[in-house]
Write a protein that holds these residues in place. Structure first.
Motif, PDB file in Angstrom:
ATOM      1  N   UNK A 130       0.850  -1.188   0.000  1.00  0.00           N
ATOM      2  CA  UNK A 130       0.000   0.000   0.000  1.00  0.00           C
ATOM      3  C   UNK A 130       0.890   1.244   0.000  1.00  0.00           C
ATOM      4  N   UNK A 131       0.574   2.183  -0.873  1.00  0.00           N
ATOM      5  CA  UNK A 131       1.253   3.473  -0.851  1.00  0.00           C
ATOM      6  C   UNK A 131       0.254   4.476  -0.305  1.00  0.00           C
ATOM      7  N   UNK A 132       0.630   5.151   0.768  1.00  0.00           N
ATOM      8  CA  UNK A 132      -0.248   6.125   1.406  1.00  0.00           C
ATOM      9  C   UNK A 132       0.417   7.493   1.428  1.00  0.00           C
ATOM     10  N   UNK A 133       1.261   7.722   2.402  1.00  0.00           N
ATOM     11  CA  UNK A 133       1.941   9.013   2.498  1.00  0.00           C
ATOM     12  C   UNK A 133       3.123   9.101   1.537  1.00  0.00           C
ATOM     13  N   UNK A 134       3.619   7.963   1.106  1.00  0.00           N
ATOM     14  CA  UNK A 134       4.777   7.935   0.216  1.00  0.00           C
ATOM     15  C   UNK A 134       6.098   7.940   0.952  1.00  0.00           C
ATOM     16  N   UNK A 135       6.069   7.907   2.284  1.00  0.00           N
ATOM     17  CA  UNK A 135       7.307   7.946   3.069  1.00  0.00           C
ATOM     18  C   UNK A 135       8.195   6.725   2.821  1.00  0.00           C
ATOM     19  N   UNK A 136       7.600   5.540   2.766  1.00  0.00           N
ATOM     20  CA  UNK A 136       8.400   4.335   2.512  1.00  0.00           C
ATOM     21  C   UNK A 136       9.020   4.382   1.120  1.00  0.00           C
TER      22      UNK A 136
END
Length: 185
Positions: A130-136
């Motif tokens: 899952x991509x959410x905030x994009x931090x990873x």
């Protein structure tokens, strides 16, 4: 209040439990661990739309089953996992920090010299569940750039919240964010 969100991904329907992040923000928890059918099907669908690449990478840990299955289906000999901390067998470790929506504290992502050598000069495909905030993603981008790899794509099963509008990632389905009463934001 609805306690789950029903979603269709790669032709499969699942009920995702709603989990509280803050008083006014809930997310639907998508966990591939243990769901072999979902993992296999999502890997198939992502490989259909993947750009040409030499090596794939994910961040430890929820993306690992998906990355493994994509590598297996593609006939790859290996794949890379950016670890949450250095292991005794890792030499000349390259680090970056990450702050994920599903983790309370800042974390480290790192790769060892073996992984850095596998990335250097190669076309790298970043995979996540899952991509959410994009931090990873940003943390993995930093690792890849630091060791001399070229990012050719970023893919996930789901794009959540603001990530839904991003044009630089490919994903199979959107995942909304939720209010405390279970309605979508």
């Amino acid at each position: 209040m609805n306690s789950y969100y029903e979603i269709n991904i790669a032709g499969l329907t699942r009920k995702l439990p709603l989990c509280k992040v803050s008083d006014d923000l809930y997310i639907a928890a998508f966990i591939m661990f243990g769901d072999v059918e979902m993992t296999v099907r999502c890997a198939e669908e992502l490989l259909k739309i993947a750009p040409e690449y030499d090596v794939m990478i994910t961040a430890e840990s929820k993306g690992i089953p998906l990355l493994y299955e994509m590598a297996r289906q593609a006939g790859a000999k290996d794949y890379i996992v950016a670890r949450k901390g250095p292991k005794l067998y890792m030499q000349n470790v390259t680090y970056t920090e990450v702050n994920s929506i599903t983790t309370e504290n800042r974390q480290v992502l790192c790769i060892g010299e073996k992984e850095a050598n596998a990335i250097r000069g190669k076309r790298v495909l970043i995979i996540d569940d899952v991509i959410s905030t994009g931090e990873s993603l940003a943390a993995m981008e930093k690792l890849i750039e630091r060791v001399g790899g070229t990012i050719v794509g970023e893919m996930a099963v789901l794009a959540e919240g603001d990530a839904i509008g991003r044009t630089d990632i490919q994903y199979l389905a959107p995942l909304p964010l939720f209010n405390a009463d279970g309605t979508t934001k």
